[in-house]
Enzyme design. Sequence first.
Site, PDB file in Angstrom:
ATOM      1  N   SER A   1       0.845  -1.202   0.000  1.00  0.00           N
ATOM      2  CA  SER A   1       0.000   0.000   0.000  1.00  0.00           C
ATOM      3  C   SER A   1       0.872   1.240   0.000  1.00  0.00           C
ATOM      4  CB  SER A   1      -0.863   0.017   1.271  1.00  0.00           C
ATOM      5  OG  SER A   1      -1.480   1.278   1.437  1.00  0.00           O
TER       6      SER A   1
ATOM      7  N   TYR B   1      -1.378  -1.043  10.334  1.00  0.00           N
ATOM      8  CA  TYR B   1      -1.532  -1.286   8.892  1.00  0.00           C
ATOM      9  C   TYR B   1      -0.296  -0.793   8.148  1.00  0.00           C
ATOM     10  CZ  TYR B   1      -3.609  -0.999   4.190  1.00  0.00           C
ATOM     11  OH  TYR B   1      -3.873  -1.137   2.841  1.00  0.00           O
TER      12      TYR B   1
HETATM   13  N1  LIG Z   1      -8.721  -0.320  -1.670  1.00  0.00           N
HETATM   14  C1  LIG Z   1      -7.655   0.426  -1.621  1.00  0.00           C
HETATM   15  O1  LIG Z   1      -7.704   1.619  -1.935  1.00  0.00           O
HETATM   16  C2  LIG Z   1      -6.321  -0.146  -1.227  1.00  0.00           C
HETATM   17  C3  LIG Z   1      -5.220   0.700  -1.156  1.00  0.00           C
HETATM   18  C4  LIG Z   1      -3.981   0.192  -0.796  1.00  0.00           C
HETATM   19  C5  LIG Z   1      -3.863  -1.159  -0.523  1.00  0.00           C
HETATM   20  N2  LIG Z   1      -4.950  -1.968  -0.571  1.00  0.00           N
HETATM   21  C6  LIG Z   1      -4.743  -3.393  -0.266  1.00  0.00           C
HETATM   22  O2  LIG Z   1      -5.356  -4.178  -1.259  1.00  0.00           O
HETATM   23  C7  LIG Z   1      -5.801  -5.420  -0.686  1.00  0.00           C
HETATM   24  C8  LIG Z   1      -7.263  -5.631  -1.028  1.00  0.00           C
HETATM   25  O3  LIG Z   1      -7.964  -4.509  -0.591  1.00  0.00           O
HETATM   26  P1  LIG Z   1      -9.525  -4.302  -0.855  1.00  0.00           P
HETATM   27  O4  LIG Z   1      -9.776  -2.853  -0.773  1.00  0.00           O
HETATM   28  O5  LIG Z   1      -9.951  -5.077  -2.054  1.00  0.00           O
HETATM   29  O6  LIG Z   1     -10.074  -4.959   0.523  1.00  0.00           O
HETATM   30  P2  LIG Z   1     -11.515  -5.484   0.937  1.00  0.00           P
HETATM   31  O7  LIG Z   1     -12.560  -5.077  -0.046  1.00  0.00           O
HETATM   32  O8  LIG Z   1     -11.692  -5.093   2.368  1.00  0.00           O
HETATM   33  O9  LIG Z   1     -11.295  -7.070   0.860  1.00  0.00           O
HETATM   34  C9  LIG Z   1     -10.406  -7.706   1.727  1.00  0.00           C
HETATM   35  C10 LIG Z   1     -10.392  -9.195   1.415  1.00  0.00           C
HETATM   36  O10 LIG Z   1      -9.557  -9.850   2.380  1.00  0.00           O
HETATM   37  C11 LIG Z   1     -10.290 -10.908   2.998  1.00  0.00           C
HETATM   38  N3  LIG Z   1      -9.846 -11.027   4.381  1.00  0.00           N
HETATM   39  C12 LIG Z   1      -9.878 -10.056   5.332  1.00  0.00           C
HETATM   40  N4  LIG Z   1      -9.408 -10.553   6.493  1.00  0.00           N
HETATM   41  C13 LIG Z   1      -9.073 -11.844   6.270  1.00  0.00           C
HETATM   42  C14 LIG Z   1      -8.570 -12.880   7.101  1.00  0.00           C
HETATM   43  N5  LIG Z   1      -8.317 -12.700   8.404  1.00  0.00           N
HETATM   44  N6  LIG Z   1      -8.348 -14.104   6.561  1.00  0.00           N
HETATM   45  C15 LIG Z   1      -8.645 -14.326   5.246  1.00  0.00           C
HETATM   46  N7  LIG Z   1      -9.127 -13.391   4.411  1.00  0.00           N
HETATM   47  C16 LIG Z   1      -9.352 -12.160   4.934  1.00  0.00           C
HETATM   48  C17 LIG Z   1     -11.754 -10.475   2.880  1.00  0.00           C
HETATM   49  O11 LIG Z   1     -12.658 -11.562   2.858  1.00  0.00           O
HETATM   50  P3  LIG Z   1     -13.453 -12.055   4.196  1.00  0.00           P
HETATM   51  O12 LIG Z   1     -14.059 -10.833   4.818  1.00  0.00           O
HETATM   52  O13 LIG Z   1     -14.417 -13.069   3.709  1.00  0.00           O
HETATM   53  O14 LIG Z   1     -12.405 -12.675   5.049  1.00  0.00           O
HETATM   54  C18 LIG Z   1     -11.771  -9.808   1.507  1.00  0.00           C
HETATM   55  O15 LIG Z   1     -11.905 -10.787   0.492  1.00  0.00           O
HETATM   56  C19 LIG Z   1      -5.509  -5.316   0.802  1.00  0.00           C
HETATM   57  O16 LIG Z   1      -4.294  -5.962   1.102  1.00  0.00           O
HETATM   58  C20 LIG Z   1      -5.389  -3.828   1.042  1.00  0.00           C
HETATM   59  O17 LIG Z   1      -4.577  -3.524   2.154  1.00  0.00           O
HETATM   60  C21 LIG Z   1      -6.185  -1.491  -0.915  1.00  0.00           C
END
Ligand SMILES: NC(=O)c1ccc[n+]([C@@H]2O[C@H](COP(=O)([O-])OP(=O)(O)OC[C@H]3O[C@@H](n4cnc5c(N)ncnc54)[C@H](OP(=O)(O)O)[C@@H]3O)[C@@H](O)[C@H]2O)c1
Length: 244
Positions: free
Chosen positions: A141, A155
Amino acid sequence: MTQHYMLLTGASRGIGHATVKLFLEKGWRVLTVSRQPFSEECRWPSARESHIQADLADLTQIDKLVAEVRERLDGAALHALVNNAGISPKGPGGTRLGVIASDALTWTTVLNVNLVSIALLARALLPELEAAKGSIVNVTSIAGSRVHPFAGVAYAASKAGLSALTREIAHEFGPHGVRANAIAPGEIATSILSLGTDQLVEATVPMKRLGTPREVAETIHFLCSETSAYINGAEIHINGGQHV
Ligand SMILES: NC(=O)c1ccc[n+]([C@@H]2O[C@H](COP(=O)([O-])OP(=O)(O)OC[C@H]3O[C@@H](n4cnc5c(N)ncnc54)[C@H](OP(=O)(O)O)[C@@H]3O)[C@@H](O)[C@H]2O)c1
């Protein structure tokens, strides 16, 4: 053509969901992992059979998860391990969890999901990855390299640690023919975003818009394909120029 397999954590929403869709379009078989048994939001013909339920915060579940992955692969090699699952907990009312507000449980949970489980998965699946000359992509990130107004300290530290882990894996797995790279998204249109992101984008993103999950998925696919065959230990910013 050999059937390509990917293991993707956190597939049920956002970036993970877009990644599943893109890899399926490209003819890959996708195995998914998340805490929920099966997501109605991310449904495709073999979604139910391809899903493995595991909580990456609980490191004692990793061995069982790896055994299930091996069973599903049934002797096939693993071409890609995409570590996308991540959590970014907030305080009451969505407040930022800084150093003073973060207790031991917050630190342990965030570090286990966002960092330690990834090292353990990569280590356990090295034989399957080596058999495919496969590729690991870790989702870091922009918060790993600067203070972010919404992401908390655990985080940020977990994502900085994941950048370091990516370098270490690239160094150690390279001789096995396995590459490891990271992608560092900025503000991507998913449910992880906080209120106030629109103003942040306006003020800090030269392209003046959010990124889309599909744009992130395309970069992940590039890093898992032959086109990137000599890229190892890199971290690609996907943030519309926010890091400049
Ligand atoms: N969106 C952004 O702007 C952004 C920016 C920088 C980095 N990121 C990174 O990109 C990645 C995906 O982000 P996103 O925005 O798509 O997140 P999201 O919509 O919150 O999805 C997170 C995913 O991780 C799974 N998850 C969460 N906790 C878990 C656990 N303990 N064990 C197994 N699975 C787990 C969730 O499924 P369940 O709830 O079913 O477990 C979900 O499928 C993350 O690593 C995030 O830090 C995102």
